[in-house]
Design a protein around this motif. Structure first.
Motif, PDB file in Angstrom:
ATOM      1  N   LEU A 465       0.840  -1.204   0.000  1.00 49.30           N
ATOM      2  CA  LEU A 465       0.000   0.000   0.000  1.00 49.30           C
ATOM      3  C   LEU A 465       0.870   1.247   0.000  1.00 49.30           C
ATOM      4  O   LEU A 465       1.842   1.347   0.758  1.00 49.30           O
ATOM      5  N   ASP A 466       0.518   2.211  -0.855  1.00 47.75           N
ATOM      6  CA  ASP A 466       1.213   3.509  -0.910  1.00 47.75           C
ATOM      7  C   ASP A 466       0.464   4.520  -0.056  1.00 47.75           C
ATOM      8  O   ASP A 466      -0.771   4.508  -0.004  1.00 47.75           O
ATOM      9  N   ASN A 467       1.207   5.414   0.596  1.00 44.36           N
ATOM     10  CA  ASN A 467       0.629   6.500   1.413  1.00 44.36           C
ATOM     11  C   ASN A 467      -0.206   5.956   2.572  1.00 44.36           C
ATOM     12  O   ASN A 467      -1.185   6.577   3.000  1.00 44.36           O
ATOM     13  N   PHE A 468       0.182   4.791   3.084  1.00 49.42           N
ATOM     14  CA  PHE A 468      -0.602   4.181   4.147  1.00 49.42           C
ATOM     15  C   PHE A 468      -0.365   4.863   5.496  1.00 49.42           C
ATOM     16  O   PHE A 468      -1.307   5.076   6.267  1.00 49.42           O
ATOM     17  N   LYS A 469       0.884   5.229   5.803  1.00 47.98           N
ATOM     18  CA  LYS A 469       1.190   5.787   7.133  1.00 47.98           C
ATOM     19  C   LYS A 469       0.455   7.102   7.402  1.00 47.98           C
ATOM     20  O   LYS A 469      -0.150   7.264   8.475  1.00 47.98           O
ATOM     21  N   PRO A 470       0.469   8.091   6.468  1.00 50.91           N
ATOM     22  CA  PRO A 470      -0.280   9.318   6.769  1.00 50.91           C
ATOM     23  C   PRO A 470      -1.785   9.072   6.948  1.00 50.91           C
ATOM     24  O   PRO A 470      -2.433   9.727   7.765  1.00 50.91           O
ATOM     25  N   PHE A 471      -2.362   8.107   6.179  1.00 49.42           N
ATOM     26  CA  PHE A 471      -3.771   7.752   6.370  1.00 49.42           C
ATOM     27  C   PHE A 471      -3.983   7.188   7.774  1.00 49.42           C
ATOM     28  O   PHE A 471      -4.933   7.543   8.474  1.00 49.42           O
ATOM     29  N   ASN A 472      -3.098   6.308   8.187  1.00 53.54           N
ATOM     30  CA  ASN A 472      -3.199   5.678   9.504  1.00 53.54           C
ATOM     31  C   ASN A 472      -3.094   6.724  10.612  1.00 53.54           C
ATOM     32  O   ASN A 472      -3.817   6.668  11.617  1.00 53.54           O
ATOM     33  N   ASP A 473      -2.209   7.703  10.420  1.00 47.79           N
ATOM     34  CA  ASP A 473      -2.029   8.750  11.425  1.00 47.79           C
ATOM     35  C   ASP A 473      -3.252   9.659  11.494  1.00 47.79           C
ATOM     36  O   ASP A 473      -3.646  10.096  12.587  1.00 47.79           O
ATOM     37  N   LEU A 474      -3.851   9.977  10.363  1.00 44.54           N
ATOM     38  CA  LEU A 474      -4.973  10.909  10.331  1.00 44.54           C
ATOM     39  C   LEU A 474      -6.285  10.237  10.731  1.00 44.54           C
ATOM     40  O   LEU A 474      -7.070  10.784  11.511  1.00 44.54           O
ATOM     41  N   TYR A 475      -6.538   9.038  10.190  1.00 44.27           N
ATOM     42  CA  TYR A 475      -7.841   8.393  10.385  1.00 44.27           C
ATOM     43  C   TYR A 475      -7.873   7.385  11.539  1.00 44.27           C
ATOM     44  O   TYR A 475      -8.909   6.809  11.806  1.00 44.27           O
ATOM     45  N   SER A 476      -6.760   7.118  12.171  1.00 44.09           N
ATOM     46  CA  SER A 476      -6.621   6.202  13.307  1.00 44.09           C
ATOM     47  C   SER A 476      -6.244   4.803  12.836  1.00 44.09           C
ATOM     48  O   SER A 476      -6.518   4.404  11.692  1.00 44.09           O
ATOM     49  N   TYR A 477      -5.643   4.058  13.736  1.00 42.67           N
ATOM     50  CA  TYR A 477      -5.187   2.707  13.415  1.00 42.67           C
ATOM     51  C   TYR A 477      -6.363   1.767  13.114  1.00 42.67           C
ATOM     52  O   TYR A 477      -6.219   0.782  12.392  1.00 42.67           O
ATOM     53  N   HIS A 478      -7.542   2.084  13.675  1.00 42.97           N
ATOM     54  CA  HIS A 478      -8.712   1.240  13.406  1.00 42.97           C
ATOM     55  C   HIS A 478      -9.066   1.282  11.917  1.00 42.97           C
ATOM     56  O   HIS A 478      -9.320   0.240  11.293  1.00 42.97           O
ATOM     57  N   LYS A 479      -9.088   2.487  11.339  1.00 42.75           N
ATOM     58  CA  LYS A 479      -9.341   2.602   9.896  1.00 42.75           C
ATOM     59  C   LYS A 479      -8.195   1.997   9.095  1.00 42.75           C
ATOM     60  O   LYS A 479      -8.394   1.425   8.019  1.00 42.75           O
ATOM     61  N   GLY A 480      -6.985   2.106   9.638  1.00 40.63           N
ATOM     62  CA  GLY A 480      -5.850   1.483   8.965  1.00 40.63           C
ATOM     63  C   GLY A 480      -6.008  -0.024   8.878  1.00 40.63           C
ATOM     64  O   GLY A 480      -5.715  -0.645   7.844  1.00 40.63           O
ATOM     65  N   ASP A 481      -6.504  -0.617   9.973  1.00 42.39           N
ATOM     66  CA  ASP A 481      -6.764  -2.059   9.950  1.00 42.39           C
ATOM     67  C   ASP A 481      -7.827  -2.406   8.919  1.00 42.39           C
ATOM     68  O   ASP A 481      -7.753  -3.457   8.253  1.00 42.39           O
ATOM     69  N   GLU A 482      -8.821  -1.534   8.775  1.00 43.68           N
ATOM     70  CA  GLU A 482      -9.864  -1.791   7.774  1.00 43.68           C
ATOM     71  C   GLU A 482      -9.289  -1.828   6.367  1.00 43.68           C
ATOM     72  O   GLU A 482      -9.662  -2.674   5.550  1.00 43.68           O
ATOM     73  N   VAL A 483      -8.365  -0.903   6.082  1.00 43.75           N
ATOM     74  CA  VAL A 483      -7.739  -0.887   4.760  1.00 43.75           C
ATOM     75  C   VAL A 483      -6.999  -2.194   4.504  1.00 43.75           C
ATOM     76  O   VAL A 483      -7.105  -2.803   3.427  1.00 43.75           O
ATOM     77  N   ILE A 484      -6.268  -2.651   5.503  1.00 42.57           N
ATOM     78  CA  ILE A 484      -5.503  -3.890   5.353  1.00 42.57           C
ATOM     79  C   ILE A 484      -6.443  -5.081   5.136  1.00 42.57           C
ATOM     80  O   ILE A 484      -6.195  -5.946   4.284  1.00 42.57           O
ATOM     81  N   GLN A 485      -7.546  -5.127   5.876  1.00 42.54           N
ATOM     82  CA  GLN A 485      -8.486  -6.239   5.719  1.00 42.54           C
ATOM     83  C   GLN A 485      -9.195  -6.188   4.374  1.00 42.54           C
ATOM     84  O   GLN A 485      -9.442  -7.230   3.750  1.00 42.54           O
ATOM     85  N   ILE A 486      -9.532  -4.983   3.915  1.00 40.34           N
ATOM     86  CA  ILE A 486     -10.141  -4.842   2.587  1.00 40.34           C
ATOM     87  C   ILE A 486      -9.177  -5.324   1.513  1.00 40.34           C
ATOM     88  O   ILE A 486      -9.557  -6.035   0.574  1.00 40.34           O
ATOM     89  N   THR A 487      -7.912  -4.942   1.655  1.00 38.85           N
ATOM     90  CA  THR A 487      -6.899  -5.368   0.684  1.00 38.85           C
ATOM     91  C   THR A 487      -6.762  -6.887   0.670  1.00 38.85           C
ATOM     92  O   THR A 487      -6.720  -7.513  -0.402  1.00 38.85           O
TER      93      THR A 487
END
Length: 638
Positions: A465-487
């Motif tokens: 995933l590109d640009n994942f860290k700034p998304f995780n920082d802004l939207y929270s680790y919970h949303k970051g986990d959602e991105v990983i599970q969707i992927t």
């Protein structure tokens, strides 16, 4: 016979009515001669256990006289139908098949074709050749009535009642050509046949057609619920055989397994048995997750003695008495295993009043109670577990027979299988990613090493995933986990579960190992679907702007695009001796190239990887995909 019925056939272009009338009379005369002289030639095609290579039985097929238009069975039966002589022709075919089956001493079941209208015809029940305790020396339990034809005037209720009547005599029932015409799902539901034969249309090219594979897989699942055994017709290539077997279908017939012949084969050729015995990695019943080292049935082999089927029951009783630890004995006929005798059940039966006197001197084969599960010694424990759980659970308690190239080697027990499977599941769980439950670093390397050992060609795709860290920082680790599970879900969705493998290295890094030939199209489909799959995670303003602004650690505001997916691909050439660690390095480099391309991107390494396997051997190589991914190394010479 009704000559006028033949004249109802549509005329052929360029043929006058008089010529057509003359041809019809000739055809009628030829058919009458066939019936009077009984000049039909019976053939038998083997129906084979796809896991062991043993022969379940034979389908009886018929041919008319050679060098005659009636030689082709379709023409022969069409003329019979138009003459109103279907019952007579089928009776003739049935009789010659039974006679020749008995004369040649064929073993197993005899599948006799019968049209539904003949099945419900009351004349059939007066056929003493067919309805008797012993049909030409063949037990009725060995005969399977195979319903054919694409249409019928008979109602479902009449067919159901007729099938019930025949079962009372000991016959079994099969539905032919499932998926075509009259052989419908409703007929299956009404009759609950012992066997279901899938039409050859769905088998031809099944190795290249995912829709056909899904159809056959669905039929297999329905069969488990209705206690029907599935037979795949028309297996003509090794690739079709492997695909059908790995879907879970137990039986099959077709030119690759054996052509119709008289006399038929009683054992498959050695080259065919060698393919059947070869370990198969294409089936991944556990969602594509491999077990450690792909243990085979050899691991749980017990070298238990066998007896021939003619051995007196008293002799087998003596063996059990002398060896109290022996729980089962295999029974052989002409060197081939035909079943198991269970110690406790045999001793229990012989303990009943007069049973020892009645059965003591009779062949021990009378004590074979169930149709055995016969597996090759090279069958993976994973596939064996799938066969038992999706098939007859009785095999778990009774055990199963193990063969090698068709020859008896020993037996296996359900308790040994459960022990090994449990250990493999513990191993798989230990290395699974806790967020996605996909195989982690160790199983990924094991899977690739297994493919390399088998000299298989495959493509390794490193997804990040590109640009994942700034998304995780802004939207929270919970949303970051959602991105990983969707992927993870997307990658699994576009992989063929029977051929491909998906692993999760950690964080936002994934691995796909494709054996599907259309891996490029699958990767592109993943990239195309990714934006829509993740769109709901963003605020509307960020989605419209294509990104968002945040401050970095130095307090400087920066624009960050929406998350995208980069996939780097390396194709492994089976002719070059790579290791999984070298493949890890190549894939990490391809992924780095893909990340240089803006947005959702696919990079395929097209240059030869051969030099990199031998250049600068003193330079440290990654130990795993995780190591290569974190360090982002570049393959030498690429």
């Amino acid at each position: 016979m009704k000559v006028t019925a033949i004249l109802k056939c549509p005329g052929q272009p360029g043929i006058s009515l008089g010529q057509e009338y003359s041809e019809s009379l000739k055809m009628l005369a030829s058919f009458r001669k066939v019936m009077v002289e009984e000049s039909v030639a019976p053939l038998f095609q083997p129906i084979v256990d796809l896991q062991s290579g043993s022969i379940l039985g034979y389908e009886g097929l018929i041919r008319g006289p050679s060098n005659s238009p009636l030689h082709v069975p379709n023409t022969l039966f069409n003329v019979a139908r138009m003459c109103g002589a279907t019952v007579e022709l089928e009776r003739l075919c049935r009789r010659v098949h039974i006679e020749q089956f008995s004369r040649h001493g064929l073993e197993g079941r005899l599948f006799l074709n019968m049209s539904p209208d003949v099945l419900v015809n009351p004349e059939l029940q007066t056929d003493t050749c067919f309805f008797s305790e012993q049909v030409q020396g063949i037990s009725p339990e060995s005969i399977v009535i195979e319903l054919t034809e694409s249409s019928s005037a008979a109602s479902y209720n009449r067919i159901k009642q007729a099938a019930s009547d025949y079962r009372a005599y000991g016959f079994q029932v099969a539905i032919d050509d499932l998926g075509e015409g009259f052989s419908s799902l409703r007929l299956w539901s009404e009759l609950r046949p012992e066997f279901v034969k899938i039409d050859k249309y769905f088998i031809q090219g099944i190795d290249k057609d995912p829709i056909k594979r899904q159809f056959v897989r669905s039929i297999f699942e329905i069969a488990q619920q209705s206690y029907s055994k599935v037979i795949a017709e028309g297996i003509e290539t090794e690739a079709e055989y492997i695909t059908v077997r790995d879907v879970g279908i137990q039986y099959g017939q077709g030119y690759w397994l054996g052509r119709p012949a008289m006399p038929p084969v009683t054992k498959l050729p050695a080259e065919t048995l060698s393919v059947i015995g070869r370990r198969s990695d294409t089936a991944r019943p556990n969602g594509g997750q491999p077990f450690k080292n792909e243990l085979t049935v050899r691991k749980i082999l017990r070298a238990i003695p066998a007896v021939v089927d003619a051995t007196p029951t008293n002799a087998v009783y003596g063996i059990f008495e002398r060896q109290p630890e022996l729980q089962a004995l295999a029974v052989l006929r002409e060197g081939a295993p035909i079943g198991l005798i269970q110690r406790l059940r045999m001793l229990d039966r012989l303990a009943r009043p007069y049973h020892r006197e009645l059965y003591g001197n009779k062949p021990c084969s009378h004590f074979i109670e169930n149709e055995p599960l016969i597996v090759d010694i090279g069958t993976s424990l994973r596939n064996l577990s799938y066969l038992i759980t999706e098939g007859n659970p009785q095999h778990l308690s009774d055990g199963f027979i193990i063969i090698e190239n068709g020859d008896y080697r020993g037996v296996g027990t359900g308790s040994d299988l459960i022990r090994e499977i449990t250990q493999m599941q513990i191993h798989a769980a230990r290395y699974a990613n806790p967020l996605t439950q996909l195989p982690g670093n160790v199983p990924i390397n094991e899977h690739i090493e297994s493919l390399l050992a088998d000299d298989e060609a495959f493509a390794v795709c490193y997804a990040d995933l590109d640009n994942f860290k700034p998304f995780n920082d802004l939207y929270s680790y919970h949303k970051g986990d959602e991105v990983i599970q969707i992927t993870a879900g997307l990658l699994q969705q576009y992989c063929e579960p029977d051929r491909d493998f998906v692993g999760h290295i950690g964080g936002d890094d994934f691995i796909m190992v494709f054996r599907s030939k259309d891996w490029r199209e699958r990767c592109q489909s993943i990239l195309d679907a990714f934006p829509d799959a993740t769109a709901a995670l963003y605020r509307k303003s960020h989605l419209e702007a294509g990104g968002y602004r945040t401050e970095n650690r130095q307090g400087v505001e920066m624009f960050h695009p929406l998350i995208s997916l980069s996939i780097g691909v390396v194709q492994a050439d089976a002719t070059v001796p790579f290791s999984s660690h070298q493949i890890a390095e190549f894939a990490a480099s391809a992924k780095s190239e893909a990340k240089k391309i803006p947005g959702n991107a696919l990079f395929v390494e097209r240059r030869s990887l051969l030099p990199s396997a031998y250049t600068d051997s003193n330079r440290r190589r990654p130990h795993s995909f995780l190591d290569a991914g974190l360090r982002g190394q570049t393959p030498y010479g690429v």
